[in-house]
Design a protein around this motif. Structure first.
Motif, short mmCIF file in Angstrom:
data_model
loop_
_atom_site.label_atom_id
_atom_site.label_comp_id
_atom_site.label_asym_id
_atom_site.label_seq_id
_atom_site.Cartn_x
_atom_site.Cartn_y
_atom_site.Cartn_z
N LEU A 77 35.45 92.78 111.38
CA LEU A 77 36.43 93.00 110.34
C LEU A 77 37.09 94.36 110.52
CD1 LEU A 77 34.39 91.93 107.18
CD2 LEU A 77 36.16 90.60 108.34
N GLU A 78 38.33 94.47 110.09
CA GLU A 78 39.01 95.76 110.06
C GLU A 78 39.30 96.06 108.61
OE1 GLU A 78 42.51 97.78 112.56
OE2 GLU A 78 43.23 96.20 111.22
N VAL A 79 38.80 97.20 108.12
CA VAL A 79 39.05 97.62 106.74
C VAL A 79 40.08 98.74 106.79
CG1 VAL A 79 38.02 98.55 104.63
CG2 VAL A 79 36.67 97.03 106.10
N ILE A 80 41.18 98.53 106.09
CA ILE A 80 42.31 99.46 106.13
C ILE A 80 42.60 100.01 104.75
CG2 ILE A 80 44.81 99.60 106.57
CD1 ILE A 80 43.13 99.41 109.11
N ASN A 81 42.84 101.31 104.68
CA ASN A 81 43.26 101.94 103.44
C ASN A 81 44.70 101.49 103.18
OD1 ASN A 81 44.54 103.79 101.66
ND2 ASN A 81 42.99 105.33 102.11
N SER A 93 46.17 100.43 111.82
CA SER A 93 45.67 99.06 111.82
C SER A 93 46.08 98.30 113.08
CB SER A 93 46.21 98.31 110.60
OG SER A 93 45.90 96.94 110.67
N ARG A 94 45.26 97.37 113.47
CA ARG A 94 45.63 96.49 114.59
C ARG A 94 46.76 95.55 114.19
NH1 ARG A 94 39.76 93.82 114.56
NH2 ARG A 94 39.83 92.80 112.54
N LEU A 95 47.14 95.56 112.90
CA LEU A 95 48.26 94.77 112.41
C LEU A 95 49.51 95.61 112.15
CD1 LEU A 95 46.40 92.43 109.87
CD2 LEU A 95 46.93 92.02 112.28
N CYS A 96 49.50 96.87 112.57
CA CYS A 96 50.68 97.71 112.37
C CYS A 96 51.79 97.25 113.32
CB CYS A 96 50.37 99.19 112.57
SG CYS A 96 50.13 99.69 114.29
#
Length: 168
Positions: A77-81, A93-96
């Motif tokens: 999982l990736e937890v992003i502020n 993020s890897r979704l940026c």
């Protein structure tokens, strides 16, 4: 991704404790029933909408300021502020946009050479986005139906936000 694939549509959407059939259908598609002609691969999608059978009590208060993402192939999982767009170590993020554009350019390069397609290599994220012509035509039809229905204008991002290349 519409540069490489046909549009992808949800067949159903399930919402938890805040599900309200009329509100969700209005938010998802009812406001768009007057949409004009869309490009050939686009359609007004009306997925099945449902709530869960045992809804939990609504917990009023401020929503958490983090998001979690995961896809097949990720190690975890990736937890992003949600306020900064970065993880607890300060990494984006890897979704940026930059990460997604890097993957897009890799796929573009592979498909162009594999399929022997003569395409111009986009010099920036903005140029890559502009190459999805049908997507932009569909988006303009969406904006027109919002305006016609008195729903206001789509909030536009600063142009500079998409003016980056992978050389930066």
């Amino acid at each position: 991704m519409t540069y490489f694939t046909q549009p992808i549509y949800f067949s159903s959407i399930i919402l938890g404790s805040l599900y309200h059939a009329d509100h969700l259908s209005r938010a998802m598609y009812q406001r768009l029933t007057e949409i004009e002609v869309l490009p050939p691969s686009y359609t007004l999608n009306k997925p099945l909408l449902s709530g869960i059978s045992n809804t939990e009590a609504r917990q009023p208060g401020k929503a958490p300021s983090f998001s979690v993402n995961w896809t097949v192939g990720d190690q975890g999982l990736e937890v992003i502020n949600g306020n900064t767009g970065k993880d607890d170590l300060g990494r984006p993020s890897r979704l940026c946009k930059h990460a997604l554009y890097t993957r897009w350019m890799d796929l573009h390069s592979k498909l162009s050479s594999t399929l022997l397609i003569q395409t111009v290599q986009p010099r920036s994220y903005h140029e890559a986005k502009q190459a999805a012509v049908e997507y932009h035509l569909a988006k303009q039809a969406l904006f027109r139906v919002f305006h016609k229905a008195g729903l206001g204008a789509w909030v536009k991002k600063p142009v500079e936000q998409d003016q980056f290349s992978l050389n930066n």
